[in-house]
Design an enzyme around this catalytic site. Sequence first.
Site, PDB file in Angstrom:
ATOM      1  N   LYS A 127      35.475  54.742   8.850  1.00  0.00           N
ATOM      2  CA  LYS A 127      34.290  54.309   8.117  1.00  0.00           C
ATOM      3  C   LYS A 127      33.901  52.863   8.413  1.00  0.00           C
ATOM      4  CE  LYS A 127      34.172  57.766   4.473  1.00  0.00           C
ATOM      5  NZ  LYS A 127      34.385  58.121   3.066  1.00  0.00           N
TER       6      LYS A 127
ATOM      7  N   ARG B  59      42.175  62.154   4.017  1.00  0.00           N
ATOM      8  CA  ARG B  59      41.118  62.894   4.722  1.00  0.00           C
ATOM      9  C   ARG B  59      40.784  62.133   5.998  1.00  0.00           C
ATOM     10  NH1 ARG B  59      35.680  62.643   5.077  1.00  0.00           N
ATOM     11  NH2 ARG B  59      34.514  64.599   5.188  1.00  0.00           N
TER      12      ARG B  59
HETATM   13  C1  7PM Z   1      28.479  61.287   8.278  1.00  0.00           C
HETATM   14  C2  7PM Z   1      28.846  60.056   7.732  1.00  0.00           C
HETATM   15  C3  7PM Z   1      29.090  62.429   7.862  1.00  0.00           C
HETATM   16  C4  7PM Z   1      29.815  60.001   6.745  1.00  0.00           C
HETATM   17  C5  7PM Z   1      30.070  62.358   6.898  1.00  0.00           C
HETATM   18  C6  7PM Z   1      30.421  61.150   6.330  1.00  0.00           C
HETATM   19  C7  7PM Z   1      34.453  61.635   1.907  1.00  0.00           C
HETATM   20  C8  7PM Z   1      34.278  62.987   1.652  1.00  0.00           C
HETATM   21  C9  7PM Z   1      32.900  62.359   3.209  1.00  0.00           C
HETATM   22  C10 7PM Z   1      35.427  60.909   1.144  1.00  0.00           C
HETATM   23  C11 7PM Z   1      35.899  62.978   0.012  1.00  0.00           C
HETATM   24  C12 7PM Z   1      32.754  60.726   6.155  1.00  0.00           C
HETATM   25  C13 7PM Z   1      31.526  61.021   5.320  1.00  0.00           C
HETATM   26  N1  7PM Z   1      33.596  61.261   2.895  1.00  0.00           N
HETATM   27  N2  7PM Z   1      34.986  63.665   0.723  1.00  0.00           N
HETATM   28  N3  7PM Z   1      33.305  63.430   2.468  1.00  0.00           N
HETATM   29  N4  7PM Z   1      36.113  61.630   0.207  1.00  0.00           N
HETATM   30  N5  7PM Z   1      36.614  63.608  -0.926  1.00  0.00           N
HETATM   31  O1  7PM Z   1      32.830  59.557   6.622  1.00  0.00           O
HETATM   32  O2  7PM Z   1      35.634  59.688   1.270  1.00  0.00           O
HETATM   33  O3  7PM Z   1      33.558  61.601   6.460  1.00  0.00           O
HETATM   34  S1  7PM Z   1      31.636  62.500   4.360  1.00  0.00           S
END
Ligand code: 7PM
Length: 279
Positions: A222, A256
């Site tokens: 991130k 995750r």
């Molecule tokens: C594009 C940019 C696609 C960012 C997806 C994302 C989390 C999550 C996501 C989290 C939980 C990513 C995000 N982030 N579910 N889903 N916790 N529980 O960076 O931090 O994966 S989507």
Amino acid sequence: MSVMVFGDKSLDLSLPRVMGILNVTPDSFSDGGKHNSLDSALKQAERMIDDGADFIDVGGESTRPGAAVVGEQEELNRVLPVVEAIKARFNVIVSVDTSTPSVITGSAALGAGLINDVRALEREGALEAASSTALPVCLMHMRGTPQTMQQSPSYSDLVDDVERYLITRIEASIAAGINKENIILDPGIGFGKTLIHNTTLLNCTGRLLDLGHEVLIGVSRKTMIGDILGVPVSERLYGTMGANASTYMKGARIFRVHDVKPHVDMLKVMHQIEESRNA
Ligand code: 7PM
């Protein structure tokens, strides 16, 4: 408290667990189309399972800041075939990254084991849908919506605000019939937060654990890591591992991540050190 049942699989959460990220948005496939997407998703899932993932988190909605809203039917079309195909081939817990009631119930009917909702079941009908599946849920904190959340986020007291929000969602979940033991909490790294908000929340992982629930951390690749290191997405693995190692030491148990193998190895070593007593 440490054994949790995720559909047809139980997991002892006194051990650290790795959740592999599987995006099934069209932009996550090279051909951008439908034809190879199921095949490509299964190959990615297989690799993460071989690498030791306990969960595969299937997401059909891009929650990236400013991303377009995905229609219900489109999300169903993306997610359900992948859930079904993974459960047919592999012995792994499928988590569904969704806020949509029909995706929650549809995935559960196909064998999903965890509902992972970045909107903490706030969407109309989501609490009832999740409750009807009797599956564990992950409630995440987000400030604002994916479209607006990164527009100068501010808090009067960040950790209090996040904690209070999650308590409200825990109470709503329990009122809807979700078992208290089936609730996992997530501070929502990057969802309406600046760098200092993100690092403070990670440092205060213990505050969420004090609410009596397991904690899941999603920090993989991130912006927080990019902000600290000044590196692009492709170079954020070591920083991601540092963040995850730090929160493991504070008690988080589900991580995750995109890069499963490095985390499985790291957490295995960390766990073995942490459980060693008086040899
Ligand atoms: C594009 C940019 C696609 C960012 C997806 C994302 C989390 C999550 C996501 C989290 C939980 C990513 C995000 N982030 N579910 N889903 N916790 N529980 O960076 O931090 O994966 S989507």
